[in-house]
Motif scaffolding. Structure first.
Motif, PDB file in Angstrom:
ATOM      1  N   ILE A  91      12.225  -9.926 -27.773  1.00  0.00           N
ATOM      2  CA  ILE A  91      11.715 -10.001 -26.399  1.00  0.00           C
ATOM      3  C   ILE A  91      12.498  -9.059 -25.490  1.00  0.00           C
ATOM      4  N   MET A  92      13.832  -9.044 -25.664  1.00  0.00           N
ATOM      5  CA  MET A  92      14.673  -8.194 -24.815  1.00  0.00           C
ATOM      6  C   MET A  92      14.467  -6.700 -25.090  1.00  0.00           C
ATOM      7  N   SER A  93      13.913  -6.376 -26.252  1.00  0.00           N
ATOM      8  CA  SER A  93      13.647  -4.966 -26.556  1.00  0.00           C
ATOM      9  C   SER A  93      12.393  -4.468 -25.844  1.00  0.00           C
ATOM     10  N   GLY A  94      11.623  -5.403 -25.292  1.00  0.00           N
ATOM     11  CA  GLY A  94      10.446  -5.033 -24.523  1.00  0.00           C
ATOM     12  C   GLY A  94      10.782  -4.953 -23.040  1.00  0.00           C
ATOM     13  N   PRO A  95       9.773  -4.956 -22.189  1.00  0.00           N
ATOM     14  CA  PRO A  95      10.000  -4.812 -20.731  1.00  0.00           C
ATOM     15  C   PRO A  95      10.371  -6.137 -20.074  1.00  0.00           C
ATOM     16  N   PHE A  96      11.313  -6.857 -20.674  1.00  0.00           N
ATOM     17  CA  PHE A  96      11.690  -8.174 -20.170  1.00  0.00           C
ATOM     18  C   PHE A  96      13.200  -8.246 -19.944  1.00  0.00           C
ATOM     19  N   THR A  97      13.593  -9.090 -19.007  1.00  0.00           N
ATOM     20  CA  THR A  97      15.006  -9.341 -18.743  1.00  0.00           C
ATOM     21  C   THR A  97      15.302 -10.811 -19.002  1.00  0.00           C
ATOM     22  N   ARG A  98      16.584 -11.166 -18.977  1.00  0.00           N
ATOM     23  CA  ARG A  98      16.948 -12.575 -19.147  1.00  0.00           C
ATOM     24  C   ARG A  98      16.386 -13.423 -17.996  1.00  0.00           C
ATOM     25  N   SER A  99      16.328 -12.853 -16.813  1.00  0.00           N
ATOM     26  CA  SER A  99      15.749 -13.581 -15.674  1.00  0.00           C
ATOM     27  C   SER A  99      14.279 -13.878 -15.921  1.00  0.00           C
ATOM     28  N   HIS A 100      13.549 -12.903 -16.471  1.00  0.00           N
ATOM     29  CA  HIS A 100      12.147 -13.141 -16.824  1.00  0.00           C
ATOM     30  C   HIS A 100      12.039 -14.287 -17.832  1.00  0.00           C
ATOM     31  N   TYR A 101      12.939 -14.284 -18.808  1.00  0.00           N
ATOM     32  CA  TYR A 101      12.917 -15.300 -19.863  1.00  0.00           C
ATOM     33  C   TYR A 101      13.170 -16.685 -19.273  1.00  0.00           C
ATOM     34  N   ILE A 102      14.181 -16.806 -18.422  1.00  0.00           N
ATOM     35  CA  ILE A 102      14.529 -18.096 -17.821  1.00  0.00           C
ATOM     36  C   ILE A 102      13.401 -18.600 -16.927  1.00  0.00           C
ATOM     37  N   LEU A 103      12.898 -17.742 -16.048  1.00  0.00           N
ATOM     38  CA  LEU A 103      11.844 -18.156 -15.124  1.00  0.00           C
ATOM     39  C   LEU A 103      10.552 -18.498 -15.864  1.00  0.00           C
ATOM     40  N   SER A 104      10.269 -17.789 -16.949  1.00  0.00           N
ATOM     41  CA  SER A 104       9.054 -18.100 -17.711  1.00  0.00           C
ATOM     42  C   SER A 104       9.146 -19.471 -18.354  1.00  0.00           C
ATOM     43  N   ASN A 105      10.347 -19.864 -18.809  1.00  0.00           N
ATOM     44  CA  ASN A 105      10.511 -21.198 -19.377  1.00  0.00           C
ATOM     45  C   ASN A 105      10.319 -22.280 -18.325  1.00  0.00           C
ATOM     46  N   ILE A 106      10.859 -22.045 -17.122  1.00  0.00           N
ATOM     47  CA  ILE A 106      10.693 -23.013 -16.036  1.00  0.00           C
ATOM     48  C   ILE A 106       9.221 -23.132 -15.654  1.00  0.00           C
TER      49      ILE A 106
END
Length: 253
Positions: A91-106
Motif C-alpha cells: 500500500i505504501m508503495s502506491g500513492p498512499f501515506t500512513r495518514s491515509h491508511y489510518i483515516l481510511s480505517n477510521i
C-alpha cells in the motif's frame, strides 16, 4: 479517486464478506428473539430512566451497542492481516501515506458501525416499538453513539493489533477483551441489580455508556447523566484514537 476513498473501498471489499454479514445478523437475532423471550417470564420489567421496559425491548436496544462494538473488530483484523501478509508495504508503495491508511480505517469502522446500528435497529424494532419515543434528537443520538462507539472500540482493536504478532495471541487477547466488555456492561442486564464490585465495573466499561446513550435516544430518556456519559465517550474515544494513530504512525511493519 481520493486515496482515502480508495482505501475505504478496499477495506469494505475485504471486510464485508457473507460470513461476516450473516454473523452480524444471526448472533443478535439469537439473543433478541431467543434469550430475550426466554428470560422475559423471569424478568418482568427493567427500569430505565423514567419508565419500565420489558426485557426483550431492553435487550434488543442493548444489542445495537453490542453490535457496534463487535463490528469494530474489523479494524484490528485489517491491520493485523496487513502486517502479517506484507500488504502495508504494498500500500505504501502506491500513492498512499500512513495518514491515509489510518483515516481510511477510521472511516471504515464508522461506516460499518452505522450500518450495524441501523441493521439491528430495524431487526429489533418489532420488539421495542411499543416503548419507543422518537424525537428530533433520536436519530442524531443513535448516529452519535454509532460513530463514537466505532472510533472508540475500533481504536482499541487497532492498538491491540499493533502490539501482537502471533495470530493465537491476537485472537485470544482481542476476544477476551471484547467479551469482558460485552458481559460486564448493561447490554444484557441492568446494573442496578448487580452486586458490588460488579456494579462499579459496569461503569468502568465504555460499552455501558454507549448502550445507555443509545437506549436514551430510542426511549426518550435524555437526562443529565446521559449527557455526562456522552462526554465520557467522546473523551475516551479521542484518547484511544490519538494513541492508536501514534502507534500506527511509528509502527515498523
Amino acid at each position: 479517486m481520493h486515496p482515502i476513498i480508495r482505501l475505504v473501498n478496499r477495506n469494505l471489499t475485504i471486510s464485508l464478506n457473507p460470513g461476516f454479514l450473516i454473523w452480524q445478523v444471526i448472533f443478535p437475532l439469537i439473543y433478541i428473539f431467543v434469550a430475550g423471550f426466554a428470560y422475559a417470564p423471569l424478568i418482568s420489567a427493567v427500569p430505565f430512566g423514567n419508565k419500565d421496559l420489558d426485557y426483550p425491548a431492553f435487550l434488543a436496544s442493548g444489542m445495537i451497542g453490542f453490535n457496534i462494538m463487535n463490528s469494530t473488530l474489523i479494524s484490528g483484523i485489517i491491520i493485523w492481516n496487513d502486517r502479517k501478509h506484507g500488504m502495508f508495504e504494498q500500500i505504501m508503495s502506491g500513492p498512499f501515506t500512513r495518514s491515509h491508511y489510518i483515516l481510511s480505517n477510521i472511516c471504515t469502522i464508522g461506516i460499518i458501525g452505522l450500518v450495524s446500528a441501523s441493521l439491528i435497529a430495524v431487526v429489533g424494532y418489532p420488539v421495542f416499538f411499543e416503548s419507543v419515543e422518537f424525537s428530533l434528537v433520536t436519530i442524531p443520538i443513535i448516529g452519535f453513539g454509532a460513530i463514537t462507539g466505532s472510533v472508540l472500540f475500533g481504536s482499541l482493536a487497532s492498538i491491540i493489533s499493533t502490539r501482537l504478532r502471533s495470530s493465537e495471541g491476537f485472537n485470544v487477547i482481542i476476544n477476551t477483551v471484547f467479551l469482558f466488555f460485552a458481559f460486564v456492561s448493561t447490554a444484557f442486564y441492568p446494573a442496578g441489580g448487580a452486586p458490588e464490585p460488579l456494579r462499579t465495573a459496569f461503569y468502568l466499561n465504555p460499552l455501558t455508556y454507549l448502550v445507555d446513550v443509545i437506549r436514551a435516544g430510542i426511549f426518550g430518556s435524555i437526562t443529565e447523566f446521559v449527557i455526562i456519559e456522552m462526554i465520557v465517550l467522546v473523551v475516551i474515544a479521542s484518547i484511544l484514537f490519538v494513541i492508536a494513530s501514534r502507534l500506527l504512525t511509528k509502527l515498523d511493519f
